[in-house]
Write an enzyme that holds these catalytic residues in place. Structure first.
Site, short mmCIF file in Angstrom:
data_model
loop_
_atom_site.label_atom_id
_atom_site.label_comp_id
_atom_site.label_asym_id
_atom_site.label_seq_id
_atom_site.Cartn_x
_atom_site.Cartn_y
_atom_site.Cartn_z
CB VAL A 1 47.76 2.19 71.33
CG1 VAL A 1 47.25 0.97 72.07
CG2 VAL A 1 46.83 3.38 71.57
CG ASP B 1 48.93 7.41 64.39
OD1 ASP B 1 48.03 7.75 65.18
OD2 ASP B 1 49.45 8.20 63.58
CG HIS B 2 44.28 4.50 69.30
ND1 HIS B 2 43.17 4.12 68.60
CD2 HIS B 2 44.21 3.85 70.49
CE1 HIS B 2 42.45 3.28 69.34
NE2 HIS B 2 43.08 3.09 70.49
NE ARG B 3 47.63 10.69 64.29
CZ ARG B 3 48.58 11.45 63.75
NH1 ARG B 3 48.39 12.76 63.63
NH2 ARG B 3 49.70 10.91 63.32
#
Length: 466
Positions: free
Chosen positions: A263, A435-437
């Site tokens: 993102v 990192d959208h995790r």
């Protein structure tokens, strides 16, 4: 005891399997000392000088400059007792520089062992663009450089030049053969299309339910082409081998882009006060011999914001998230060898002056091509300064193992509303990919906003956060 010993290309760490011989630092017949640098090798990480394993006299060089050799390949032979008298040509197989237990690849001291053998991969001939088999076992070298060629023998040994192929003017571009897909056609029709090099996707079927018939394929061959002829001139093409830093960068970027859900957020900031603060810093006596750039302020802002949002400085480890309480700050640097990312270890603990010195030394070392593999490992957060190229913003790809990366755009004089009036201000754009995790939109936005606050007004931010 064996006098002539072969020195194999050692494992330089980080899972590297090959290196390019950039420059020999010794010649056949030279007397060398223990740990004397003998060759400069470029790997996917850095250009490094490899020291001699023994003292003695160079009796053979197995690889020419520019050759790409695999880890474990013999590159040089050293006579460890040259005073004992003349010897015939170096034997094909002698004691290896790093012989050890079976299944272990030779390791350069200080870089750590590898437990698997290096995989040989076919390399591509840069002149012809075709794969060539990997080099034969250097224990039986096809050609060993034991002495410099003389003017009388050099022309005979040189390979004849390959003339550039003549221009080719095809009557019809060769289409890609399609053997499966939504096109309706019976197997015999598909075979006919393959034999005639006809792309079924470009045809309109006249058979039942719009299926393509043999007549449709034959008609496509008989129909005159309206596409203009295209000339292909190989002499006007350049083929650049993908190796070293560029090869590793490509592999890492592909792995990162298709592994971590990226993102990117953008923030445009009025940095007029921040640039004035840097001007005041440059005027101080103890800073007059230090190069002070806007990147220094960005780096300090990132380190302060990470202290407020530690999750930004983390990595995804499958079933857990690893949050680091140290910051190894990576700085993307464009060099002649490609883009590299050396790191400043434990940058969060450095005072501003030491951070400035570390940044300047990092840039000097990278431009000189002397960044070591150790200097480019262990990064936890990266800054890429695209502004030095006049670029305003971008969507940077995460380095593998990191949760976020910040792109710093060009600082420009721009009309800006300041205190209710339009004035010319110094403005930049920040781009944060994450990192959208690990990082959700709220955390990413708060972090980016904090970096912007430091750049907009460093003194106020320091007072508020202290």
């Amino acid at each position: 005891m064996t006098r002539i010993k072969q020195f194999d290309l050692p494992d330089l760490g980080e899972g590297l399997t090959e290196g390019e011989i950039l420059k020999w630092l010794v010649s056949v017949g030279d007397d060398i000392e223990l740990n004397q640098p003998i060759v400069e090798v470029e790997t996917a990480k850095a250009a490094v000088e490899i020291p001699a394993k023994w003292a003695g006299r160079v009796s053979a060089l197995f690889c020419e400059e520019g050759a790409v050799v695999e880890v474990g390949t013999a590159i040089i032979a050293i006579d460890t007792d040259p005073g004992a008298g003349d010897l015939p040509d170096p034997p094909a197989v002698e004691e290896s520089a790093q012989g050890g237990a079976p299944g272990r690849t030779p390791v350069l001291v200080g870089y750590g062992p590898r437990t698997t053998a290096a995989k040989r991969r076919p390399r591509r001939n840069p002149a012809l663009g075709t794969p060539v088999p990997a080099a034969q076992n250097p224990s039986h070298p096809a050609s060993v450089r034991t002495s410099a060629p003389t003017p009388a023998t050099a022309p005979a040994a040189a390979a004849p030049a390959t003339a550039a192929p003549a221009a080719v003017v095809p009557t019809r571009p060769e289409p890609v053969t399609v053997v499966a897909g939504p096109v309706l056609a019976k197997p015999p029709v598909r075979k006919l299309a393959r034999d005639l090099r006809v792309d079924l996707r470009l045809l309109t079927g006249t058979g039942p339910l719009g299926s393509i018939t043999r007549a449709d394929v034959q008609s496509a061959i008989e129909a005159p082409t309206t596409q203009p002829d295209v000339q292909f001139d190989a002499s006007r093409e350049q083929r650049i081998p993908v190796k070293g830093v560029r090869k590793l960068t490509a592999a890492n970027m592909v792995a990162s882009a298709f592994t971590a859900p990226h993102v990117t957020e953008f923030l445009t900031v009025d940095v007029t006060r921040g640039m004035r603060a840097l001007d005041r810093l440059r005027e101080q006596r103890e800073w007059r011999d230090v190069r002070v750039s806007p990147l220094l302020l960005v780096a300090k802002a990132v380190l302060l914001a990470i202290r407020r949002h530690p999750m930004i400085n983390s990595s995804w480890a499958g079933d857990e998230i690893v949050v680091k309480d140290y910051v190894n700050l990576g700085i993307a640097a464009a060099t002649d060898r490609g883009l590299i990312v050396p790191t400043i270890k434990d940058a969060g603990r450095l005072p501003l002056r030491e951070l400035a010195d570390a940044l300047n030394e990092l840039v000097r070392t990278a431009r000189a091509g002397r960044t070591t593999p150790a200097d480019m490992s262990g990064g936890t957060f990266t800054i890429t300064n695209v502004g030095v190229f006049g670029v305003d913003a971008g969507t940077p790809i995460l380095p593998p193992g990191e949760a976020a990366i910040l792109a710093f755009g060009a600082v420009r004089e721009t009309p800006w509303v300041h205190k209710g009036k339009v004035k010319v201000r110094q403005v930049t754009t920040l781009s944060l990919s994450f990192d959208h995790r690990i990082i959700d939109g709220e955390l990413g936005s708060r972090f980016l906003s904090d970096v912007g606050h430091v750049l907009a007004d460093p003194e106020a931010a320091l007072l508020a956060w202290s």
